[in-house]
Motif scaffolding. Structure first.
Motif, short mmCIF file in Angstrom:
data_model
loop_
_atom_site.label_atom_id
_atom_site.label_comp_id
_atom_site.label_asym_id
_atom_site.label_seq_id
_atom_site.Cartn_x
_atom_site.Cartn_y
_atom_site.Cartn_z
N LEU A 1 17.97 18.76 -1.69
CA LEU A 1 17.55 18.43 -0.32
C LEU A 1 16.03 18.30 -0.26
CD1 LEU A 1 18.24 18.12 2.71
CD2 LEU A 1 18.03 20.62 2.90
N ASP A 2 15.33 19.17 -0.95
CA ASP A 2 13.87 19.16 -0.93
C ASP A 2 13.31 17.85 -1.48
OD1 ASP A 2 11.18 20.31 -0.72
OD2 ASP A 2 11.26 20.48 -2.89
N ILE A 3 13.82 17.40 -2.63
CA ILE A 3 13.28 16.18 -3.22
C ILE A 3 13.65 14.95 -2.39
CG2 ILE A 3 15.18 15.65 -4.82
CD1 ILE A 3 11.42 15.42 -5.61
N ALA A 4 14.86 14.97 -1.79
CA ALA A 4 15.25 13.85 -0.93
C ALA A 4 14.36 13.80 0.31
CB ALA A 4 16.72 14.00 -0.52
N ALA B 1 5.19 23.22 5.20
CA ALA B 1 6.62 23.55 5.16
C ALA B 1 7.22 23.18 3.81
CB ALA B 1 7.36 22.82 6.29
N ASP B 2 6.74 22.10 3.21
CA ASP B 2 7.25 21.68 1.91
C ASP B 2 6.94 22.72 0.83
OD1 ASP B 2 8.40 19.75 0.03
OD2 ASP B 2 6.36 19.47 -0.67
N GLY B 3 5.82 23.38 0.97
CA GLY B 3 5.52 24.47 0.04
C GLY B 3 6.25 25.75 0.38
N LEU B 4 6.48 25.97 1.68
CA LEU B 4 7.11 27.22 2.11
C LEU B 4 8.60 27.27 1.81
CD1 LEU B 4 5.41 28.03 5.53
CD2 LEU B 4 5.41 29.43 3.46
N ASP B 5 9.27 26.11 1.78
CA ASP B 5 10.72 26.17 1.55
C ASP B 5 11.04 26.78 0.19
OD1 ASP B 5 9.98 24.00 -0.04
OD2 ASP B 5 11.28 22.56 0.98
N GLY B 6 10.25 26.43 -0.82
CA GLY B 6 10.46 27.02 -2.13
C GLY B 6 10.14 28.50 -2.14
N VAL C 1 13.65 25.36 6.58
CA VAL C 1 12.23 25.04 6.45
C VAL C 1 12.05 23.62 5.90
CG1 VAL C 1 10.07 25.70 5.32
CG2 VAL C 1 11.61 27.46 6.17
N THR C 2 12.90 23.23 4.93
CA THR C 2 12.84 21.87 4.39
C THR C 2 13.05 20.84 5.49
OG1 THR C 2 13.63 22.57 2.22
CG2 THR C 2 13.89 20.25 2.78
N LEU C 3 14.08 21.05 6.31
CA LEU C 3 14.40 20.09 7.38
C LEU C 3 13.32 20.08 8.45
CD1 LEU C 3 18.24 20.69 7.66
CD2 LEU C 3 17.06 18.72 6.64
N ALA C 4 12.73 21.26 8.73
CA ALA C 4 11.63 21.29 9.68
C ALA C 4 10.44 20.50 9.15
CB ALA C 4 11.22 22.74 9.96
N GLY C 5 10.16 20.64 7.85
CA GLY C 5 9.08 19.88 7.25
C GLY C 5 9.33 18.38 7.30
N LEU C 6 10.58 17.98 7.04
CA LEU C 6 10.92 16.56 7.13
C LEU C 6 10.73 16.06 8.56
CD1 LEU C 6 12.04 13.91 6.02
CD2 LEU C 6 14.34 14.83 6.38
N GLY C 7 11.20 16.85 9.55
CA GLY C 7 11.03 16.44 10.93
C GLY C 7 9.57 16.25 11.31
N LEU C 8 8.72 17.18 10.87
CA LEU C 8 7.29 17.06 11.14
C LEU C 8 6.69 15.83 10.46
CD1 LEU C 8 6.33 20.81 10.74
CD2 LEU C 8 5.98 19.45 12.82
N GLY C 9 7.13 15.58 9.22
CA GLY C 9 6.63 14.42 8.50
C GLY C 9 7.02 13.11 9.16
N LEU C 10 8.27 13.03 9.63
CA LEU C 10 8.72 11.81 10.31
C LEU C 10 8.05 11.66 11.67
CD1 LEU C 10 12.52 11.82 9.39
CD2 LEU C 10 10.64 10.57 8.28
N PHE C 11 7.79 12.76 12.34
CA PHE C 11 7.04 12.71 13.60
C PHE C 11 5.63 12.20 13.35
CE2 PHE C 11 4.34 15.12 16.76
CZ PHE C 11 4.64 14.31 17.84
N SER C 12 5.02 12.64 12.26
CA SER C 12 3.70 12.13 11.89
C SER C 12 3.74 10.62 11.66
CB SER C 12 3.22 12.86 10.63
OG SER C 12 2.01 12.31 10.15
N ALA C 13 4.75 10.17 10.94
CA ALA C 13 4.88 8.73 10.69
C ALA C 13 5.07 7.96 11.99
CB ALA C 13 6.05 8.48 9.73
#
Length: 202
Positions: free
Chosen positions: A84-87, A64-69, A31-43
Motif C-alpha cells: 500500500l505504501d509504495i502504491a 506521513a510517508d515516513g511515519l507509516d513505517g 497513516v499511509t492513506l492520510a499521507g496519500l490524501g494530503l498529497g492528492l489535496f496538494s496536487a
C-alpha cells in the motif's frame, strides 16, 4: 542518492513519534492513506493555481510517508502495508506533475509528459529490481527497514521531495526544471539497469 544520509537523521525522531502514535491507536495503513490524501489535496491545489498553498499539505504528506513505517515498526509490519505504501507513493509522485500540466497545459504539457514518462521508466527499473532482489533473498537496510528491497539510485525520495518543493516555490520554472529532472530520472533508471545486469546476470 541522499536517502541513506537522510534516514540517519530523520529515523530516530520518526520512530519516537511513530511509537507515540501507535500507543494512541494509529495504524500504519491509516497513516499511509492520510499521507496519500494530503498529497492528492496538494496536487489539487496546484491544479487550481495555488502551488504556494500546496507546499504545506505536500510536506505533511511526506511526513506521513515516513511515519507509516515508524508506526508499523512499533506495531506489526505486513507485506500489505508495504505494498500500500509504495502504491500510494507512486500515485502521489504522478499526481504532482499532472497537476502542473492541468494548471497550464500550454506551458507545461510537453515537459510534464516527459517527466511522467521518465517517472514511469525509473519506477519500472526500481520495482523490477525489487522483485528480482526478493527472488534472490537480497536485503539491505541502507534506506531504512523496508518491505521491498530499495536499490540506491541517482534520484531517490529525498531528491524528488526537494524537486517538488522547488516546483511549488517557483512554479513558473516548472518546464525547465521538469526537463532536467526527467533527464536525470532516465539516467538514474539506466544506471540501475547497468547495476542490475551485474547483480542478476548469473
Amino acid at each position: 542518492m541522499l536517502d541513506t544520509a537522510a534516514r540517519r537523521l530523520i529515523d530516530p525522531p520518526l520512530n519516537r513519534l511513530g511509537r507515540m502514535l501507535a500507543r494512541r491507536g494509529a495504524t500504519a495503513d491509516g497513516v499511509t492513506l492520510a499521507g496519500l490524501g494530503l498529497g492528492l489535496f496538494s496536487a489539487a491545489l496546484i491544479a487550481l493555481g495555488a502551488p504556494g498553498w500546496a507546499l504545506w499539505p505536500l510536506l505533511a504528506s511526506r511526513l506521513a510517508d515516513g511515519l507509516d513505517g515508524a508506526v508499523a515498526r512499533a506495531t506489526r509490519r505486513t507485506d500489505w502495508g508495504g505494498y500500500l505504501d509504495i502504491a500510494a507513493d507512486f500515485a502521489f509522485y504522478g499526481a504532482v506533475p499532472l497537476a502542473f500540466v492541468l494548471a497550464d497545459p500550454a506551458a507545461n504539457g510537453a515537459a510534464g509528459a516527459f517527466l511522467l514518462a521518465a517517472f514511469y521508466f525509473n519506477g519500472t527499473t526500481f520495482l523490477g529490481y525489487a522483485i528480482l532482489a526478493e527472488k534472490r533473498a537480497m536485503q539491505t537496510s541502507a534506506q531504512g527497514i523496508k518491505s521491498l528491497y530499495f536499490s540506491n539510485g541517482l534520484l531517490e525520495g529525498t531528491e524528488t521531495i526537494g524537486f517538488f518543493v522547488a516546483l511549488c516555490l517557483w512554479p513558473d520554472w516548472f518546464a525547465p526544471l521538469a526537463w532536467v529532472f526527467g533527464a536525470l530520472c532516465y539516467l538514474s533508471g539506466s544506471l540501475r539497469l547497468i547495476g542490475a545486469r551485474a547483480a542478476f546476470r548469473g
